[in-house]
Scaffold this motif. Structure first.
Motif: not given
Lengths: 437, 146
Positions: A184, A324, A370, A417, A361-362, A356, A366, A21, A326
């Motif tokens: 996402c 989530h 997570e 997510s 935000h991956l 995040k 993500a 990460t 964001t």
């Protein structure tokens, strides 16, 4: 539901974790950063972003997949985020202390949430250089020069299933595999799908996770056009501030997270260390708008409610929510409304954080990253920080993790997510001490 | 041992070998020491079919030459027609003789009849690719456009 309760339930154990990460190239480094509040967000270094309105991101730093993967030939089929996936998956497998062998390979599955973009920017540039010399794409030249002049491996690397096939090849997995593409929500839905494979007896072991990188000129430009990113270039470490009144967009990140899942009894028999039970997931579709979330939380509400039902958990069992979160104005407000709708007064007793705030935000990665963080929270009895929350938005009235260290025994953790296109996922994890077979 | 069609001296081979070896090592993820001149690519260095395409692509870039796809097979056949070279997927006696001349770098005991035409790449060694490069270089000096 009634009839199922009496039937023996197949439970799923999380026995291995691996992370690559923006906070670190392994699980330990990432987890430490989440506990100390060290940010992974900084000016973009992997390409020249000076012409963009947003010049900050959450990049993976100094990761060399060759340190994790001995098979150098496999790496020639990999682009940047496939390397993250192989690295994180290798860590998860080693952490679990079990890997596919001849006798067991057919009982292994693999489910991944994979990257949204297949073609790397450099490859687009090369195609443009070769086939649009005078500014116009000449399709017929693909036929002439394309066959004779283009790198034959570009096609392999750009396949949407390439990450999956490299993982299968590397680990010798021979049971069942699939890839999830729900933007996402991909990573979370991959993990949830993996649980179902074990429950229905398709596999005894599943390597599952998510990986992505949209940190390239095309990906960055796309999110800039949508106005989804925080433009706070001068204060990268403060730019992602989920649930803060002043939040102004998300930070584009990259990386991978992987988990090894096993049928519970088999994991116990071999004496595996079990981080948590992967107790289930819930999924819903908003069918509202392509990029907007419903202000009432419609969609996420059903995902969370389903996840609780799937795990046979009550709302009041939940101690921690990895949101989530964001840091866009709309997502955070809508997510809080959904949490309130599902949990009512108990929402005040759930500790909430969006990781995040530190790692960006991956995207397709993500949800899996997570979920792994929730497993670590349960295992260590410590909660990761929601950084940069100084002026809570009155419309986001939940109990956020604002101080460190934050010890708390976690019985049940959930991770949300939500993806563009309206896919909503919630995965739910239970403390292994609370699992009574 | 070499036919008049493709006379390539050992010196010519050795001149390109270091770079060819480097390219093959890179493409197959091997140590340079493994990439001996006599090493068979498939059985010795674990190459698969797409690696041949990759190696040819890399050699083209490295040596700035053009190597048309299928060139190795075409060169192998030489002046023989397809029917003279192979029948029902197997090499004819004439085909085998021609192939052995062309792949003079491959040790004779590896030409065990019958040989399937599709198994010809199994015979290729690192030297085969050196010769491919030398031929492409010669071709380029003959006609600069390749």
């Amino acid at each position: 539901m009634g009839g199922i309760v009496t039937r023996a339930r197949v439970r799923v154990a999380i026995t291995g974790l691996g992370l690559v990460t923006p906070l670190g190239n392994d699980t330990r480094t990432t987890w430490e950063a989440l506990l100390t509040g060290r940010t992974g967000i900084a000016p973009i270094m992997t390409f020249d972003a000076s012409g963009f309105p947003v010049r900050i991101g959450a990049e993976v730093k100094g990761f060399d997949p060759r340190t994790a993967i001995e098979d150098r030939k496999l790496l020639k089929f990999s682009n940047r985020y496939h390397g993250f996936a192989l690295g994180a998956a290798e860590e998860a497998i080693r952490d679990a202390g079990i890997r596919p062998e001849n006798a067991s390979a057919a009982r292994w599955g693999c489910v991944v949430g994979s990257g949204m973009m297949g073609i790397e920017f450099g490859e687009l540039v090369e195609a443009h250089r070769r086939f649009a010399v005078d500014g116009h794409i000449a399709p017929e030249r693909f036929g002439i020069d394309g066959i004779a002049g283009a790198d034959p491996l570009v096609f392999c690397r750009s396949q949407a299933n390439n990450g999956l096939s490299l993982l299968l090849q590397h680990f010798g997995i021979r049971g069942y595999a699939t890839a999830v593409h729900t933007a996402c929500a991909s990573g979370g839905q991959a993990v949830g799908t993996a649980v179902k494979l074990i429950r229905r007896g398709t596999a005894d072991f599943v390597l599952t996770g998510g990986f992505d990188s949209m940190l390239n000129p095309v990906g960055l430009a796309a999110f800039c056009l949508l106005g989804a990113l925080s433009p706070d270039n001068d204060e990268p470490e403060r730019a992602s501030r989920p649930f803060d009144r002043t939040r102004n967009g998300f930070i584009l990140g990259e990386g991978a997270g992987f988990l090894v899942l096993e049928e519970w009894n088999a994991a116990c028999r071999r004496g595996a260390r079990i981080y948590a039970e992967l107790a289930g997931d819930g999924n819903s579709l908003s069918s509202y708008r392509i990029t907007d979330s419903h202000p009432s939380g419609d969609g996420p509400i059903q995902a969370m409610a389903q996840a609780l039902a799937d795990a046979r958990a009550r709302p009041e069992d939940v101690d921690y929510l990895n949101a989530h979160g964001t840091s866009t104005p709309m997502n955070d407000r809508s997510e809080c409304a959904a949490v309130r709708a599902v949990f009512g007064a108990h929402a005040d007793r759930i500790a909430v954080s969006s990781t995040k705030s530190l790692m960006g935000h991956l995207i397709a990665g993500a949800g899996a990253v997570e979920a792994a963080i929730c497993a670590l929270a349960i295992h260590h009895g410590l909660l990761p920080l929601n950084a940069n929350l100084h002026e809570p938005d009155p419309e986001c009235d939940l109990d956020f993790v604002r101080d460190l260290p934050h010890p708390r025994r976690v019985g049940v953790a959930i991770s949300n997510s939500f993806g563009f296109g309206g896919s909503n996922n919630c995965v739910i994890l239970r403390n292994p001490e609370d699992v009574h077979i | 041992m070499q036919s008049s069609y493709d006379t390539i001296s050992k010196d010519e081979v050795m001149e390109v070998y270091p770079k060819v070896a480097e390219t093959i090592a890179e493409a197959l993820g091997r140590d340079l020491d493994d990439v001996k001149l006599t090493a068979p690519l498939m059985e010795g260095l674990d190459a698969e079919s797409i690696d041949f395409l990759d190696i040819v692509f890399r050699l083209e870039r490295q040596f700035k030459v053009k190597i048309p796809r299928g060139k190795i097979a075409e060169d192998a056949r030489g002046t023989l027609s397809e029917e003279e070279f192979e029948q029902k997927g197997y090499l004819t006696q004439a085909g085998l003789k021609r192939l052995q001349e062309h792949l003079s770098e491959v040790s004779p005991e590896r030409f065990r009849s019958p040989i399937k035409a599709r198994d010809i790449p199994r015979l290729f060694t690192v030297e085969t690719f050196c010769k491919l490069v030398v031929r492409a270089q010669k071709q380029a000096t003959k006609s600069p456009d390749g």
